[in-house]
Design a protein around this motif. Structure first.
Motif, mmCIF file in Angstrom:
data_model
loop_
_atom_site.group_PDB
_atom_site.id
_atom_site.type_symbol
_atom_site.label_atom_id
_atom_site.label_comp_id
_atom_site.label_asym_id
_atom_site.label_seq_id
_atom_site.Cartn_x
_atom_site.Cartn_y
_atom_site.Cartn_z
ATOM 1 N N GLU A 61 24.029 3.723 27.327
ATOM 2 C CA GLU A 61 22.823 3.145 27.941
ATOM 3 C C GLU A 61 22.092 4.223 28.750
ATOM 4 O O GLU A 61 20.866 4.318 28.694
ATOM 5 C CB GLU A 61 23.188 1.956 28.843
ATOM 6 C CG GLU A 61 23.896 0.802 28.132
ATOM 7 C CD GLU A 61 23.024 0.056 27.119
ATOM 8 O OE1 GLU A 61 21.802 0.248 27.129
ATOM 9 O OE2 GLU A 61 23.585 -0.710 26.313
ATOM 10 N N GLN A 79 10.805 1.613 29.194
ATOM 11 C CA GLN A 79 11.994 1.461 28.356
ATOM 12 C C GLN A 79 13.190 2.200 28.979
ATOM 13 O O GLN A 79 14.300 1.684 29.020
ATOM 14 C CB GLN A 79 11.709 1.969 26.942
ATOM 15 C CG GLN A 79 12.763 1.610 25.918
ATOM 16 C CD GLN A 79 12.976 0.105 25.785
ATOM 17 O OE1 GLN A 79 12.046 -0.684 25.960
ATOM 18 N NE2 GLN A 79 14.196 -0.289 25.497
ATOM 19 N N GLU A 136 16.806 0.669 30.260
ATOM 20 C CA GLU A 136 18.131 1.167 29.853
ATOM 21 C C GLU A 136 19.030 1.392 31.065
ATOM 22 O O GLU A 136 20.232 1.139 31.006
ATOM 23 C CB GLU A 136 18.003 2.453 29.033
ATOM 24 C CG GLU A 136 17.239 2.290 27.729
ATOM 25 C CD GLU A 136 17.836 1.253 26.784
ATOM 26 O OE1 GLU A 136 18.984 0.837 26.983
ATOM 27 O OE2 GLU A 136 17.136 0.872 25.829
ATOM 28 N N HIS A 140 20.414 -1.841 31.968
ATOM 29 C CA HIS A 140 21.507 -2.227 31.059
ATOM 30 C C HIS A 140 22.811 -1.549 31.494
ATOM 31 O O HIS A 140 23.865 -2.189 31.558
ATOM 32 C CB HIS A 140 21.207 -1.814 29.608
ATOM 33 C CG HIS A 140 20.018 -2.513 29.016
ATOM 34 N ND1 HIS A 140 19.476 -2.134 27.806
ATOM 35 C CD2 HIS A 140 19.275 -3.551 29.459
ATOM 36 C CE1 HIS A 140 18.439 -2.928 27.537
ATOM 37 N NE2 HIS A 140 18.292 -3.781 28.526
ATOM 38 N N GLU A 180 18.265 2.245 18.528
ATOM 39 C CA GLU A 180 18.547 0.864 18.934
ATOM 40 C C GLU A 180 19.492 0.172 17.939
ATOM 41 O O GLU A 180 20.319 -0.636 18.336
ATOM 42 C CB GLU A 180 17.256 0.062 19.103
ATOM 43 C CG GLU A 180 16.471 0.426 20.356
ATOM 44 C CD GLU A 180 17.289 0.303 21.649
ATOM 45 O OE1 GLU A 180 18.156 -0.578 21.753
ATOM 46 O OE2 GLU A 180 17.067 1.129 22.548
ATOM 47 N N VAL A 236 22.858 1.230 18.894
ATOM 48 C CA VAL A 236 23.290 0.540 20.115
ATOM 49 C C VAL A 236 23.713 -0.890 19.772
ATOM 50 O O VAL A 236 24.743 -1.376 20.251
ATOM 51 C CB VAL A 236 22.169 0.553 21.193
ATOM 52 C CG1 VAL A 236 22.540 -0.333 22.376
ATOM 53 C CG2 VAL A 236 21.901 1.968 21.670
ATOM 54 N N GLN A 262 19.304 -7.056 22.298
ATOM 55 C CA GLN A 262 19.167 -6.115 21.174
ATOM 56 C C GLN A 262 18.252 -6.669 20.081
ATOM 57 O O GLN A 262 17.516 -5.915 19.451
ATOM 58 C CB GLN A 262 20.542 -5.748 20.604
ATOM 59 C CG GLN A 262 21.317 -4.740 21.439
ATOM 60 C CD GLN A 262 20.521 -3.506 21.817
ATOM 61 O OE1 GLN A 262 20.281 -3.241 22.978
ATOM 62 N NE2 GLN A 262 20.067 -2.718 20.843
ATOM 63 N N GLU A 289 14.847 -5.934 21.385
ATOM 64 C CA GLU A 289 14.517 -4.503 21.383
ATOM 65 C C GLU A 289 14.203 -4.013 19.969
ATOM 66 O O GLU A 289 13.247 -3.276 19.763
ATOM 67 C CB GLU A 289 15.674 -3.679 21.971
ATOM 68 C CG GLU A 289 15.896 -4.001 23.423
ATOM 69 C CD GLU A 289 16.082 -2.783 24.308
ATOM 70 O OE1 GLU A 289 16.611 -1.775 23.823
ATOM 71 O OE2 GLU A 289 15.693 -2.850 25.482
HETATM 72 FE FE1 FEO Z 1 20.197 -0.854 26.156
HETATM 73 FE FE2 FEO Z 1 17.919 -0.294 24.226
HETATM 74 O O1 FEO Z 1 19.524 -1.085 24.522
#
Ligand code: FEO
Length: 163
Positions: free
Chosen positions: A18, A47, A51, A54, A95, A98, A128, A131
């Motif tokens: 992240e 963005q 992150e 996150h 992404e 991820v 997700q 995203e």
């Molecule tokens: Fe933390 Fe863009 O996923």
């Protein structure tokens, strides 16, 4: 429910991913700043900030459950891309990776009967989906419009509106 070592280690790896994502998007923000595409850069800074949140959500999960957060070194992201389209291709590919790693964490939560992690991961699974959808949408617009300089500036104006 105290966190088990295996889940703690896996989440610590995810925290690193992240924070790397934040680094990657901040590097893209700088790339767009240098191109004077301020809307693109604004979107990337937002963005990058997301992150970090996150990473912090995972951090709180580990510490709330009596675990230890181990912060691993963050890799250096690229500094430039061939085009705005190439940068967004990389966002989408990143992404997707991820998402895959969140899915693996979810599988681990199920196989180790870690209900607390399983429930926490629901939020990330939904995030997700969003995203990937947002990124795909922007990429499609870039592909359709970015051939002309005015098209790129239309997208730039739109991206500037991100809250
Ligand atoms: Fe933390 Fe863009 O996923």
């Amino acid at each position: 429910m105290e966190i088990k070592k295996k889940m703690q280690d896996a989440i610590n790896t995810q925290i690193n991913k992240e924070f790397y994502s934040a680094y990657l998007y901040l590097s893209m923000a700088s790339y767009f700043d240098n191109m004077n595409l301020k809307g693109f850069s604004h979107w990337m800074k937002k963005q990058a900030h997301e992150e970090l949140t996150h990473g912090m959500k995972f951090y709180e999960h580990v510490t709330d459950r009596g675990g230890v957060v181990v912060l691993k070194p963050i890799a250096q992201p690229p500094v430039s891309w061939k085009s705005p389209e190439a940068a967004f291709e990389e966002v989408l590919a990143h992404e997707r990776k991820v998402t895959e790693s969140i899915n693996q964490l979810y599988a681990l939560s199920k196989s180790s009967s870690d209900t607390a992690a399983e429930v926490a991961l629901h939020w990330f699974i939904t995030e997700q989906i969003e995203e990937e959808a947002h990124t795909s949408e922007i990429l499609a617009k870039i592909k359709a419009l970015a051939k002309s300089p005015s098209g790129l500036h239309i997208i730039d104006k739109e991206l500037k509106k991100r809250e």
